[in-house]
Design an enzyme around this catalytic site. Structure first.
Site, PDB file in Angstrom:
ATOM      1  N   ASN A 133      54.293 -30.889 -45.789  1.00 35.98           N
ATOM      2  CA  ASN A 133      55.649 -31.341 -46.150  1.00 35.98           C
ATOM      3  C   ASN A 133      55.757 -32.761 -46.686  1.00 35.98           C
ATOM      4  OD1 ASN A 133      56.915 -28.870 -45.221  1.00 35.98           O
ATOM      5  ND2 ASN A 133      56.444 -29.573 -43.165  1.00 35.98           N
ATOM      6  N   CYS A 170      44.939 -32.488 -36.598  1.00 35.61           N
ATOM      7  CA  CYS A 170      44.797 -31.860 -37.917  1.00 35.61           C
ATOM      8  C   CYS A 170      45.185 -30.395 -37.748  1.00 35.61           C
ATOM      9  CB  CYS A 170      43.372 -32.003 -38.447  1.00 35.61           C
ATOM     10  SG  CYS A 170      42.128 -31.465 -37.274  1.00 35.61           S
ATOM     11  N   HIS A 171      45.336 -29.709 -38.866  1.00 32.80           N
ATOM     12  CA  HIS A 171      45.805 -28.324 -38.836  1.00 32.80           C
ATOM     13  C   HIS A 171      44.914 -27.453 -39.708  1.00 32.80           C
ATOM     14  CE1 HIS A 171      49.654 -30.039 -37.409  1.00 32.80           C
ATOM     15  NE2 HIS A 171      49.637 -30.839 -38.460  1.00 32.80           N
ATOM     16  N   ARG A 188      64.000 -29.641 -38.882  1.00 30.64           N
ATOM     17  CA  ARG A 188      63.641 -29.027 -40.164  1.00 30.64           C
ATOM     18  C   ARG A 188      62.408 -28.128 -40.032  1.00 30.64           C
ATOM     19  NH1 ARG A 188      59.161 -31.827 -42.012  1.00 30.64           N
ATOM     20  NH2 ARG A 188      59.002 -33.815 -40.944  1.00 30.64           N
ATOM     21  N   ASP A 243      45.958 -35.819 -39.719  1.00 27.19           N
ATOM     22  CA  ASP A 243      47.085 -34.933 -40.033  1.00 27.19           C
ATOM     23  C   ASP A 243      46.809 -34.047 -41.254  1.00 27.19           C
ATOM     24  OD1 ASP A 243      49.584 -33.751 -39.472  1.00 27.19           O
ATOM     25  OD2 ASP A 243      50.548 -34.944 -41.019  1.00 27.19           O
ATOM     26  N   HIS A 267      52.695 -38.702 -33.691  1.00 27.76           N
ATOM     27  CA  HIS A 267      53.090 -39.672 -34.723  1.00 27.76           C
ATOM     28  C   HIS A 267      54.082 -40.724 -34.202  1.00 27.76           C
ATOM     29  CE1 HIS A 267      51.145 -36.362 -36.565  1.00 27.76           C
ATOM     30  NE2 HIS A 267      52.209 -35.658 -36.911  1.00 27.76           N
ATOM     31  N   ARG A 277      52.214 -27.203 -27.760  1.00 29.10           N
ATOM     32  CA  ARG A 277      53.057 -28.115 -28.533  1.00 29.10           C
ATOM     33  C   ARG A 277      54.506 -27.669 -28.453  1.00 29.10           C
ATOM     34  NH1 ARG A 277      52.777 -29.211 -35.077  1.00 29.10           N
ATOM     35  NH2 ARG A 277      53.106 -31.464 -34.964  1.00 29.10           N
TER      36      ARG A 277
END
Ligand SMILES: O=C(O)c1cc(C(=O)O)oc(=O)c1
Length: 313
Positions: free
Chosen positions: A268, A38-39, A136, A263, A187, A130
């Site tokens: 996005n 998660c962020h 993108r 997540d 993912h 990471r």
């Protein structure tokens, strides 16, 4: 949960904000479950978004994240540095530090990071870096630079999280297999789930895991990977069925090397924003037994992020 804000920043056109009233999951998470991906975003007024970012999100603060954790029934979080913050880890570090030990982190660092800065990140709860290869989201970083970072963080006992798209795995294979640490794939390496599960693309991913016991995978983001849905909205109990065989295959073949995360706040997404309660209800479709659920949600993330609590257990 309150409504998202953006501070002084203007969100990317078409940005979808996180879902403010997630349902209570029907699936009861095992005790001690970890949301391992998660962020946090900002808030931008306190932790500005990076000048080099490729998108500007809505704010998604640590308070909202903790509220979601408690609502869904998770015990802990692993907060992964989002690309909109570049290599400025302050928002993620602040969230880890104020979690009362319930959050650990994955950072983004540059080659110029000092040993003192790495030590400070470690003290805050960071256990990985990471490396992002999704074009993108980030500009290219030379592989020799990344390898140098990997060698330095290996000494701290950290791991490397990699984010890439399935079509790029052949080109990245030699670099990934040279990494000296545990390697965690975000993912599932973004399979194209409209292709056959036994086709060459997903077979290559399975081979990557099969031949390299240091490679783990997050079986997360069905809402991102799904082509045919149905969406996790409106009480749907069988969401994202096209992703199920892919994720279940990874869970069943590598039960000790899989992680799961919401997540949140789902950067996005273009089509819809999922109800996070229904995303939790997706878990038993991909990890159908209590044994697999315990490994996916508790044992594996604890071994990777809180090893000091599991040693000898
Ligand atoms: O697919 C994405 O857009 C995405 C972006 C980020 C990030 O910006 O850090 O993280 C994710 O896990 C997924």
């Amino acid at each position: 949960m309150s409504k998202p804000t953006t501070g002084d920043f203007t969100k990317t056109a078409g940005w979808l904000d996180w879902y403010t009233s997630p349902s209570t999951p029907k699936f009861r998470l095992p005790a001690g479950a970890v949301d391992a991906h998660c962020h946090v975003f900002g808030p931008g007024a306190e932790f500005p978004y990076a000048p080099e970012r490729k998108y500007t999100p809505c704010d998604a603060s640590k308070h909202e994240l903790y509220a979601l954790r408690d609502h869904l029934g998770f015990a802990r979080n692993v907060i992964v540095q989002a690309t909109c913050h570049g290599a400025d880890n302050r928002a993620m570090v602040d969230a880890c530090l104020s979690s009362g030990g319930k959050a650990r982190g994955v950072a983004t660092v540059k080659r110029s990071v000092t040993d003192e800065e790495l030590q400070a990140l470690h003290a805050a709860g960071v256990r990985g870096v990471r490396f992002n290869f999704v074009k993108r989201l980030v500009d290219f970083t030379p592989k020799d630079e990344l390898l140098e970072i990997a060698e330095r963080i290996a000494r701290l006992g950290w791991h490397v999280v990699i984010y890439f798209e399935a079509v790029d795995l052949p080109e990245l294979w030699d670099f990934f297999t040279a990494l000296p640490t545990t390697v965690v794939v975000d993912h599932m390496g973004r399979p194209d789930v409209s292709k056959p599960i036994d086709g060459p693309e997903f077979e290559l991913f399975l081979k990557f895991m099969r031949e390299h016991p240091n490679v783990w995978s997050k079986v997360s983001c069905p809402e991102r990977l799904s082509v045919t849905g149905p969406k996790a909205l409106g009480g749907e109990q069988a969401a994202y069925q096209d992703v199920v065989p892919f994720a279940r295959r990874v869970v069943e073949e590598f039960p000790d090397r899989v992680l799961w995360g919401t997540d949140w706040p789902h950067p996005n997404l273009k089509d819809h924003m999922p109800d996070d309660g229904l995303l939790v209800d997706f878990i038993p479709h991909i990890a159908p037994t209590p044994e697999l659920q315990q490994k996916l949600l508790v044992d594996n993330p604890m071994r990777l992020y809180w090893p000091e609590e599991t040693q000898g257990a």
